[in-house]
Design a protein around this motif. Structure first.
Motif, short mmCIF file in Angstrom:
data_model
loop_
_atom_site.label_atom_id
_atom_site.label_comp_id
_atom_site.label_asym_id
_atom_site.label_seq_id
_atom_site.Cartn_x
_atom_site.Cartn_y
_atom_site.Cartn_z
N LEU A 1 -12.55 -37.41 -55.81
CA LEU A 1 -12.85 -36.15 -55.14
C LEU A 1 -11.95 -35.04 -55.66
O LEU A 1 -10.75 -35.25 -55.89
N ASP A 2 -12.52 -33.86 -55.85
CA ASP A 2 -11.77 -32.71 -56.35
C ASP A 2 -12.37 -31.45 -55.75
O ASP A 2 -13.57 -31.19 -55.90
N ASN A 3 -11.56 -30.67 -55.04
CA ASN A 3 -12.09 -29.47 -54.40
C ASN A 3 -12.31 -28.33 -55.38
O ASN A 3 -12.92 -27.32 -55.04
N GLY A 4 -11.77 -28.45 -56.59
CA GLY A 4 -12.02 -27.45 -57.61
C GLY A 4 -11.17 -26.21 -57.53
O GLY A 4 -11.30 -25.30 -58.36
N TYR A 5 -10.27 -26.13 -56.54
CA TYR A 5 -9.44 -24.95 -56.36
C TYR A 5 -7.95 -25.22 -56.56
O TYR A 5 -7.13 -24.33 -56.40
N GLY A 6 -7.62 -26.44 -56.87
CA GLY A 6 -6.22 -26.79 -57.04
C GLY A 6 -5.42 -26.82 -55.76
O GLY A 6 -4.19 -26.77 -55.78
N VAL A 7 -6.10 -26.89 -54.63
CA VAL A 7 -5.42 -26.95 -53.33
C VAL A 7 -5.18 -28.41 -52.99
O VAL A 7 -6.12 -29.21 -52.90
N GLU A 8 -3.94 -28.76 -52.80
CA GLU A 8 -3.60 -30.15 -52.50
C GLU A 8 -3.86 -30.44 -51.02
O GLU A 8 -3.30 -29.80 -50.13
N ASN A 9 -4.74 -31.39 -50.78
CA ASN A 9 -4.94 -31.90 -49.44
C ASN A 9 -5.20 -33.39 -49.53
O ASN A 9 -5.23 -33.97 -50.62
N GLU A 10 -5.37 -34.01 -48.38
CA GLU A 10 -5.49 -35.46 -48.35
C GLU A 10 -6.67 -35.96 -49.17
O GLU A 10 -6.59 -37.02 -49.81
N GLU A 11 -7.75 -35.20 -49.20
CA GLU A 11 -8.95 -35.68 -49.89
C GLU A 11 -8.81 -35.63 -51.41
O GLU A 11 -9.59 -36.27 -52.12
N GLN A 12 -7.83 -34.89 -51.90
CA GLN A 12 -7.62 -34.85 -53.35
C GLN A 12 -7.16 -36.20 -53.90
O GLN A 12 -7.20 -36.43 -55.10
N THR A 13 -6.71 -37.07 -53.03
CA THR A 13 -6.29 -38.41 -53.45
C THR A 13 -7.37 -39.45 -53.18
O THR A 13 -7.15 -40.64 -53.43
N ALA A 14 -8.52 -39.01 -52.66
CA ALA A 14 -9.57 -39.96 -52.30
C ALA A 14 -10.44 -40.28 -53.51
O ALA A 14 -10.65 -39.46 -54.41
N ARG A 15 -10.97 -41.49 -53.50
CA ARG A 15 -11.88 -41.95 -54.55
C ARG A 15 -13.15 -42.48 -53.91
O ARG A 15 -13.17 -42.86 -52.74
N VAL A 16 -14.21 -42.48 -54.70
CA VAL A 16 -15.51 -42.93 -54.22
C VAL A 16 -15.89 -44.21 -54.96
O VAL A 16 -15.84 -44.26 -56.20
N PHE A 17 -16.26 -45.22 -54.20
CA PHE A 17 -16.63 -46.53 -54.75
C PHE A 17 -18.03 -46.91 -54.28
O PHE A 17 -18.46 -46.47 -53.21
N VAL A 18 -18.68 -47.74 -55.06
CA VAL A 18 -19.90 -48.41 -54.61
C VAL A 18 -19.56 -49.88 -54.47
O VAL A 18 -19.17 -50.54 -55.44
N CYS A 19 -19.68 -50.37 -53.24
CA CYS A 19 -19.28 -51.75 -52.93
C CYS A 19 -20.51 -52.59 -52.57
O CYS A 19 -21.41 -52.13 -51.85
N ARG A 20 -20.49 -53.81 -53.05
CA ARG A 20 -21.59 -54.75 -52.78
C ARG A 20 -21.01 -56.11 -52.45
O ARG A 20 -19.81 -56.36 -52.60
N GLY A 21 -21.91 -56.99 -52.03
CA GLY A 21 -21.53 -58.38 -51.80
C GLY A 21 -20.69 -58.58 -50.57
O GLY A 21 -19.53 -59.04 -50.65
N LEU A 22 -21.24 -58.23 -49.40
CA LEU A 22 -20.50 -58.45 -48.16
C LEU A 22 -20.14 -59.92 -48.02
O LEU A 22 -20.96 -60.81 -48.27
N THR A 23 -18.93 -60.19 -47.60
CA THR A 23 -18.45 -61.56 -47.47
C THR A 23 -18.73 -62.16 -46.10
O THR A 23 -18.29 -63.28 -45.81
N GLY A 24 -19.42 -61.42 -45.26
CA GLY A 24 -19.79 -61.90 -43.93
C GLY A 24 -20.74 -60.90 -43.30
O GLY A 24 -21.16 -59.93 -43.95
N THR A 25 -21.09 -61.11 -42.05
CA THR A 25 -21.92 -60.13 -41.36
C THR A 25 -21.06 -58.94 -40.95
O THR A 25 -19.83 -59.03 -40.85
N TRP A 26 -21.73 -57.81 -40.69
CA TRP A 26 -20.97 -56.65 -40.25
C TRP A 26 -20.28 -56.91 -38.92
O TRP A 26 -19.16 -56.42 -38.69
N ALA A 27 -20.90 -57.67 -38.06
CA ALA A 27 -20.27 -57.99 -36.77
C ALA A 27 -18.96 -58.74 -36.98
O ALA A 27 -17.99 -58.56 -36.24
N GLU A 28 -18.92 -59.59 -38.00
CA GLU A 28 -17.71 -60.36 -38.30
C GLU A 28 -16.67 -59.51 -39.01
O GLU A 28 -15.45 -59.65 -38.77
N LEU A 29 -17.11 -58.61 -39.88
CA LEU A 29 -16.19 -57.85 -40.72
C LEU A 29 -15.67 -56.58 -40.07
O LEU A 29 -14.57 -56.12 -40.40
#
Length: 447
Positions: free
Chosen positions: A411-439
């Motif tokens: 993530l990049d806000n494009g303005y050079g303003v440092e905030n918490e989201e500037q350190t965030a990354r986006v992933f695509v995750c697959r292969g749940l190791t259990g049901t959502w109720a369990e996880l």
């Protein structure tokens, strides 16, 4: 998000502020200006109450005007602009303190009943008013007048507070005191920082130029014979600081009392500073600094090159949300078409979740979930969700919930303003190791 799910309370806060903002969005439209409306009302009401407190302490027109200018200060502007729970809490503290002044200075003991009603109502927004009651009561025990503790009106007021606030308190009991869990999480995550910054930040909340005024308020309460019945308020402030240091409470918890002390301090200032232009100039400079550092008045392309984001996290945290959502949408749009119907969004914090919920629907994004605080209770995702677009500052590889997570964007806000989201990354995750109720329990976190 939580405002769309009315309850008697939430894990991270009582219900008033989320429900009020939801009401504003429903009545005036789901726009940013609609949720700013309560902040405007808070500013006006706080100015009026500060002037009334100054008048109760013996202040004339100059003192009342100077007291009202206390709303044009750093923390008050920040809290009202971004509509956090501290804004209405400030009003409730000022109202309770005004009732205390009228009950004890004028002998109008029926004001204890109104104070009790206000305390009970305040519990639906924040529980910090209890901090005011405890420190004021301790001040009365030390400095008197102790006979007030025998007043039937006072105890009737406490009874009213208990009855009015009972549903919110019952929610806490029925849910194993989630506010205590939240307080423990804050102490663990920010406790050391809170203790270090507790005293320095007291000099900032109302602006450095107003420090002598609220100090004068404390001195006046302790020394002025006319205010002797309420001098416990002067002792309540240092007692509050000690208590906050012990429990690692946040430094801004004092602001309600600090604002009242400032209003009382305007009375001796009015009497001793005869050159009114000095007061006007000081208030104007203080307000100018507060507006510049507390409100987004500078262009977003300029603010990143100033020290303002470092001074006020509230400024930096307002930058880039539409861009962040667009970047997450780009990751979602790149998914295979067969994956999209079984995809959900999952975020590490409520800011990301709120932005994706607010701006994502127009971009065709799916439902968003988060494990932080109250948002955890809005999950888990449906069993059909087998693909997750994950937004996080952490390392998804440390989670046992997914078979694989592929890094797709930063993530990049494009303005050079440092905030918490500037350190965030986006992933695509697959292969749940259990049901959502369990996880889902493994995703819960308070901070």
């Amino acid at each position: 998000m939580v405002g769309a799910h009315p309850k008697w309370g939430y894990v991270d806060q009582p219900p008033f502020t989320p429900l009020l903002l939801r009401l504003c969005a429903d009545v005036f439209g789901d726009t940013v200006w609609a949720i700013r409306l309560p902040g405007v009302a808070y500013i006006v009401a706080a100015a009026f109450l500060l002037a009334l407190i100054a008048r109760e302490a013996g202040g004339g027109a100059v003192a009342q005007t100077l007291a009202a200018s206390g709303v044009l200060t750093t923390f008050v502007l920040v809290a009202t602009h971004i509509s956090i729970t501290a804004a209405p809490d400030l009003l409730m503290w000022l109202l309770v303190i005004l009732c205390v002044l009228r009950a004890m200075l004028r002998g109008r003991e029926r004001y204890w009943l109104l104070a009790g009603l206000l305390v009970g109502l305040a519990l639906y927004n924040k529980h910090l008013v209890i901090l005011l009651l405890l420190t004021f009561a301790a001040g009365v025990l030390v400095l008197g007048p102790r006979k007030v503790l025998l007043s039937r009106w006072l105890w009737a007021g406490l009874g009213i507070a208990l009855v009015v606030g009972l549903p919110n308190l019952l929610y806490q009991i029925a849910n194993d005191y989630p506010q205590l869990d939240m307080a423990a999480a804050l102490a663990e995550n920010k406790g050391d920082e809170a203790r270090v910054t507790l005293l320095p930040l007291q000099l900032v909340w109302l602006g450095p130029l107003f420090v002598p005024v609220w100090v004068a308020g404390i001195v006046t309460l302790l020394r002025n014979p006319e205010l002797r019945p309420v001098r416990a308020l002067g002792l309540a402030y240092p007692l509050m600081l000690v208590l906050l240091f012990v429990v690692a409470g946040q430094p801004y918890y004092t602001v309600g009392l600090l604002a009242a002390l400032f209003a009382i301090g305007t009375v001796p200032v009015e009497r001793r500073v005869t050159r009114r232009w000095i007061l006007a100039a000081g208030a104007a400079v203080n307000a100018g600094f507060a507006i510049l550092t507390s409100l987004p008045v500078l262009p977003v392309g300029v603010v990143g090159g100033t020290p303002i984001p470092a001074i006020n996290q509230g400024i930096s945290d307002q930058v880039g949300w539409r861009r962040y959502v667009r970047q997450v949408a780009d990751v979602y749009d790149a998914l295979p078409e067969q994956d999209k119907p079984r995809t959900v969004l999952l975020t590490g914090n409520y800011g990301e979740a709120g932005a994706l919920d607010r701006y994502g629907k127009a971009l065709g994004l799916p439902d968003v979930y988060s494990g932080q605080n109250e948002l955890w209770w809005l999950g888990p995702p449906p069993p059909s969700a087998t693909v997750v677009v994950l937004v996080t500052q952490g390392d998804p590889g440390r989670s046992a919930a997914f078979g694989s997570c592929e890094h797709k964007a930063d993530l990049d806000n494009g303005y050079g303003v440092e905030n918490e989201e500037q350190t965030a990354r986006v992933f695509v995750c697959r292969g749940l190791t259990g049901t959502w109720a369990e996880l889902w329990p493994s995703f819960q976190h308070f901070d």
